[in-house]
Design a protein around this motif. Structure first.
Motif, PDB file in Angstrom:
ATOM      1  N   THR A 161      49.028  34.821  -7.661  1.00  0.00           N
ATOM      2  CA  THR A 161      47.673  34.929  -7.153  1.00  0.00           C
ATOM      3  C   THR A 161      46.764  35.687  -8.104  1.00  0.00           C
ATOM      4  N   ALA A 162      45.475  35.421  -7.985  1.00  0.00           N
ATOM      5  CA  ALA A 162      44.452  36.239  -8.621  1.00  0.00           C
ATOM      6  C   ALA A 162      44.110  37.379  -7.670  1.00  0.00           C
ATOM      7  N   GLN A 163      43.211  38.239  -8.095  1.00  0.00           N
ATOM      8  CA  GLN A 163      42.837  39.383  -7.268  1.00  0.00           C
ATOM      9  C   GLN A 163      41.338  39.339  -6.949  1.00  0.00           C
ATOM     10  N   GLY A 164      40.955  40.085  -5.910  1.00  0.00           N
ATOM     11  CA  GLY A 164      39.546  40.174  -5.558  1.00  0.00           C
ATOM     12  C   GLY A 164      38.989  38.862  -5.048  1.00  0.00           C
ATOM     13  N   TRP A 165      37.698  38.645  -5.280  1.00  0.00           N
ATOM     14  CA  TRP A 165      37.044  37.449  -4.765  1.00  0.00           C
ATOM     15  C   TRP A 165      37.589  36.174  -5.408  1.00  0.00           C
ATOM     16  N   LYS A 166      38.159  36.303  -6.625  1.00  0.00           N
ATOM     17  CA  LYS A 166      38.716  35.128  -7.293  1.00  0.00           C
ATOM     18  C   LYS A 166      39.870  34.511  -6.508  1.00  0.00           C
ATOM     19  N   ARG A 167      40.459  35.315  -5.614  1.00  0.00           N
ATOM     20  CA  ARG A 167      41.591  34.826  -4.832  1.00  0.00           C
ATOM     21  C   ARG A 167      41.186  33.651  -3.935  1.00  0.00           C
ATOM     22  N   ILE A 168      39.924  33.572  -3.587  1.00  0.00           N
ATOM     23  CA  ILE A 168      39.446  32.463  -2.748  1.00  0.00           C
ATOM     24  C   ILE A 168      39.679  31.129  -3.447  1.00  0.00           C
ATOM     25  N   PHE A 169      39.521  31.123  -4.766  1.00  0.00           N
ATOM     26  CA  PHE A 169      39.609  29.881  -5.526  1.00  0.00           C
ATOM     27  C   PHE A 169      40.875  29.779  -6.377  1.00  0.00           C
ATOM     28  N   ARG A 170      41.482  30.934  -6.694  1.00  0.00           N
ATOM     29  CA  ARG A 170      42.588  30.926  -7.652  1.00  0.00           C
ATOM     30  C   ARG A 170      43.752  31.793  -7.189  1.00  0.00           C
ATOM     31  N   GLY A 171      44.027  31.802  -5.938  1.00  0.00           N
ATOM     32  CA  GLY A 171      45.119  32.662  -5.515  1.00  0.00           C
ATOM     33  C   GLY A 171      45.752  32.232  -4.222  1.00  0.00           C
ATOM     34  N   SER A 172      46.760  32.982  -3.841  1.00  0.00           N
ATOM     35  CA  SER A 172      47.452  32.690  -2.589  1.00  0.00           C
ATOM     36  C   SER A 172      46.698  33.322  -1.434  1.00  0.00           C
ATOM     37  N   TRP A 173      46.582  32.589  -0.357  1.00  0.00           N
ATOM     38  CA  TRP A 173      45.939  33.101   0.845  1.00  0.00           C
ATOM     39  C   TRP A 173      46.996  33.568   1.825  1.00  0.00           C
ATOM     40  N   PRO A 174      46.730  34.642   2.559  1.00  0.00           N
ATOM     41  CA  PRO A 174      47.643  35.016   3.633  1.00  0.00           C
ATOM     42  C   PRO A 174      47.760  33.883   4.647  1.00  0.00           C
ATOM     43  N   LEU A 175      48.940  33.698   5.187  1.00  0.00           N
ATOM     44  CA  LEU A 175      49.147  32.628   6.169  1.00  0.00           C
ATOM     45  C   LEU A 175      48.189  32.747   7.340  1.00  0.00           C
ATOM     46  N   PHE A 176      47.902  33.961   7.754  1.00  0.00           N
ATOM     47  CA  PHE A 176      47.066  34.133   8.933  1.00  0.00           C
ATOM     48  C   PHE A 176      45.606  33.774   8.649  1.00  0.00           C
ATOM     49  N   ALA A 177      45.164  34.007   7.421  1.00  0.00           N
ATOM     50  CA  ALA A 177      43.812  33.587   7.051  1.00  0.00           C
ATOM     51  C   ALA A 177      43.714  32.063   7.051  1.00  0.00           C
ATOM     52  N   ALA A 178      44.745  31.409   6.497  1.00  0.00           N
ATOM     53  CA  ALA A 178      44.764  29.947   6.481  1.00  0.00           C
ATOM     54  C   ALA A 178      44.849  29.388   7.899  1.00  0.00           C
ATOM     55  N   ALA A 179      45.606  30.054   8.769  1.00  0.00           N
ATOM     56  CA  ALA A 179      45.738  29.593  10.151  1.00  0.00           C
ATOM     57  C   ALA A 179      44.380  29.535  10.836  1.00  0.00           C
ATOM     58  N   ILE A 180      43.595  30.567  10.645  1.00  0.00           N
ATOM     59  CA  ILE A 180      42.258  30.603  11.253  1.00  0.00           C
ATOM     60  C   ILE A 180      41.376  29.520  10.641  1.00  0.00           C
ATOM     61  N   ALA A 181      41.426  29.391   9.315  1.00  0.00           N
ATOM     62  CA  ALA A 181      40.600  28.384   8.640  1.00  0.00           C
ATOM     63  C   ALA A 181      40.949  26.977   9.108  1.00  0.00           C
ATOM     64  N   LEU A 182      42.230  26.671   9.237  1.00  0.00           N
ATOM     65  CA  LEU A 182      42.650  25.335   9.672  1.00  0.00           C
ATOM     66  C   LEU A 182      42.195  25.051  11.100  1.00  0.00           C
ATOM     67  N   ALA A 183      42.261  26.057  11.963  1.00  0.00           N
ATOM     68  CA  ALA A 183      41.811  25.865  13.343  1.00  0.00           C
ATOM     69  C   ALA A 183      40.316  25.582  13.398  1.00  0.00           C
ATOM     70  N   VAL A 184      39.548  26.325  12.617  1.00  0.00           N
ATOM     71  CA  VAL A 184      38.095  26.120  12.597  1.00  0.00           C
ATOM     72  C   VAL A 184      37.770  24.737  12.037  1.00  0.00           C
ATOM     73  N   LEU A 185      38.436  24.354  10.958  1.00  0.00           N
ATOM     74  CA  LEU A 185      38.182  23.045  10.351  1.00  0.00           C
ATOM     75  C   LEU A 185      38.577  21.906  11.292  1.00  0.00           C
ATOM     76  N   ASN A 186      39.644  22.098  12.059  1.00  0.00           N
ATOM     77  CA  ASN A 186      40.042  21.072  13.025  1.00  0.00           C
ATOM     78  C   ASN A 186      38.984  20.939  14.125  1.00  0.00           C
ATOM     79  N   ALA A 187      38.451  22.062  14.574  1.00  0.00           N
ATOM     80  CA  ALA A 187      37.393  22.019  15.584  1.00  0.00           C
ATOM     81  C   ALA A 187      36.144  21.331  15.048  1.00  0.00           C
ATOM     82  N   LEU A 188      35.804  21.607  13.794  1.00  0.00           N
ATOM     83  CA  LEU A 188      34.652  20.939  13.181  1.00  0.00           C
ATOM     84  C   LEU A 188      34.900  19.439  13.042  1.00  0.00           C
ATOM     85  N   THR A 189      36.139  19.069  12.746  1.00  0.00           N
ATOM     86  CA  THR A 189      36.496  17.643  12.684  1.00  0.00           C
ATOM     87  C   THR A 189      36.313  16.993  14.043  1.00  0.00           C
TER      88      THR A 189
END
Length: 417
Positions: free
Chosen positions: A237-265
């Motif tokens: 992973t990268a560090q800091g804000w670069k992690r959004i584009f170039r790093g590993s995301w915590p599973l729990f952050a991805a879980a929330i993002a996937l739920a929101v994106l599914n609702a938007l779908t």
């Protein structure tokens, strides 16, 4: 000191690296991925309804999220069943909790962005569901990924997953042909919604759902402590804000993002996120090209006939799938991680069998890990819960089959899994 980190190709054991630093961005590949995405966006905007380019953006974000967290359903089930590591399963429960919280008002009040009729995935419970989910569970462990995992792994350059996808399409096309037998000639009950079939309403079903998710999460913690499970290997992973584009995301952050994106779908196209119906469409169109009378199949009667006669770019699930692949491709290139991987005799045959089982199982079970498990449970459908139970059963059996193809299975004495 070397640190074991999780590889992009999850069928291999964690690999040794001297640090968790990423490679340099693969700028040429990033540019190519962005260009293809832009061209596809413009094409959809010009030739299709406004919904399609919006769905492409959502697909890109889904692929981006899946890759950065390596958010798996296959690996989550495998780790839980083999060594009792429930970290990813708890992320699933968070994802589902956020999803039902968002889905409840959307479904209750019919909220949508473009005036589409809104409906969740609520499917029948019968022999087809039980058999389909079970063999899907076996297939995803042999194929090296579930439906969403297949798409984002292709985006990351995992070569063997192209084999999995090809036979996934074959399996789901054959499953579409056979579906009337499984649903009409064998026992099947009516669909059951925790919200509309029980008198609980969406508010009551939401509370019951949260209690169930909390109970499952608590069970995973108890099992994990009792079995002293190895931890999940970290990701580069990268560090800091670069992690959004170039790093590993915590599973729990991805879980929330996937739920929101599914609702938007759901609010964009009137249905939750799905994947495998597009595979059936692609396979059927190819079969039709070679002279097979696909239009006579029971699966393609009624409203479904329109999709068979139209361009694949008019199919919202197809557009989402393309977006997932492109989003994962751009994300992998941004991390300097895109690389075609080696195909061995073992993982080749495992991918063939796994793809066929997943494709056939997905049609019988009214969806995959996304359409049936994620989308079904988020829609308060009983079939989603049953799908999860049966897929875990298939996973347990597959733990004994994976070594036959040279695929690894986590062990309790591993340092990480």
């Amino acid at each position: 000191m070397n640190v074991k980190v999780q590889p992009v190709n999850e069928v291999k054991d964690p690999v040794e690296r001297s640090s968790l630093a990423l490679n340099d961005p693969q700028k040429f590949l990033i540019g190519g991925g962005v260009l293809v995405s832009l061209v596809l966006f413009i094409y959809l905007a010009v030739t299709q309804s406004v919904i399609q380019p919006v769905l492409l953006i959502l697909g890109l974000l889904l692929g981006h999220t899946l890759f950065h967290a390596r958010f798996g359903f296959t690996s989550a089930f495998r780790r839980m069943m083999s060594v009792g590591n429930g970290q990813a399963m708890r992320a699933h429960m968070l994802m589902l909790a956020v999803a039902v919280t968002l889905f409840a008002p959307i479904l209750a009040f019919g909220l949508s962005f473009f005036g589409e009729d809104v409906a969740g995935y609520v499917s029948p419970v019968g022999v087809s569901l039980l058999v389909g989910a079970f063999i899907f569970g076996i297939g995803m462990q042999l194929g090296g990924g579930c439906a969403s995992g297949t798409l984002y792994a292709i985006g990351g350059g995992r070569t063997v997953m192209f084999i999995t996808l090809l036979f996934f399409i074959v399996g789901t096309t054959v499953g579409a042909y056979h579906l009337p037998f499984w649903t009409e000639d064998l026992p099947s009950a009516e669909p059951v919604s925790l919200a509309t079939s029980t008198g609980l309403g969406y508010g009551g079903a939401w509370i019951v759902s949260l209690l169930l998710f909390g109970l499952i999460a608590w069970i995973t913690i108890v099992v994990e402590r009792k079995r002293k499970s190895p931890k999940v290997a970290p990701l580069p992973t990268a560090q800091g804000w670069k992690r959004i584009f170039r790093g590993s995301w915590p599973l729990f952050a991805a879980a929330i993002a996937l739920a929101v994106l599914n609702a938007l779908t759901l609010m964009t196209r009137g249905q939750p996120w799905g994947i495998t119906s597009a595979f059936a469409l692609w396979g059927s169109k190819v079969a039709q090209f070679f002279g097979v009378d696909v239009a006579s199949w029971g699966y393609w009667q009624g409203e479904a006939a329109t999709a068979l006669q139209s361009s694949i770019f008019a199919d919202s699930t197809t557009v989402l799938n393309f977006g997932v692949i492109l989003g994962a491709f751009i994300a992998s290139a941004a991390g300097g991680l895109f690389k075609f991987t080696k195909i061995t005799t073992g993982n080749f045959f495992a991918s063939v069998i796994g793809g066929l089982l997943m494709g056939y199982g997905a049609r019988l079970a009214f969806g995959c890990n996304i359409g049936a498990y994620f989308g079904g449970i988020a829609s308060f459908s009983l079939h989603g819960y049953i799908w999860g139970i049966m897929a875990i059963g298939g996973t347990f059996l597959a733990l004994y089959l994976r070594p036959l193809f040279g695929l690894s299975v986590p062990k309790s004495n591993d340092s990480v899994c």
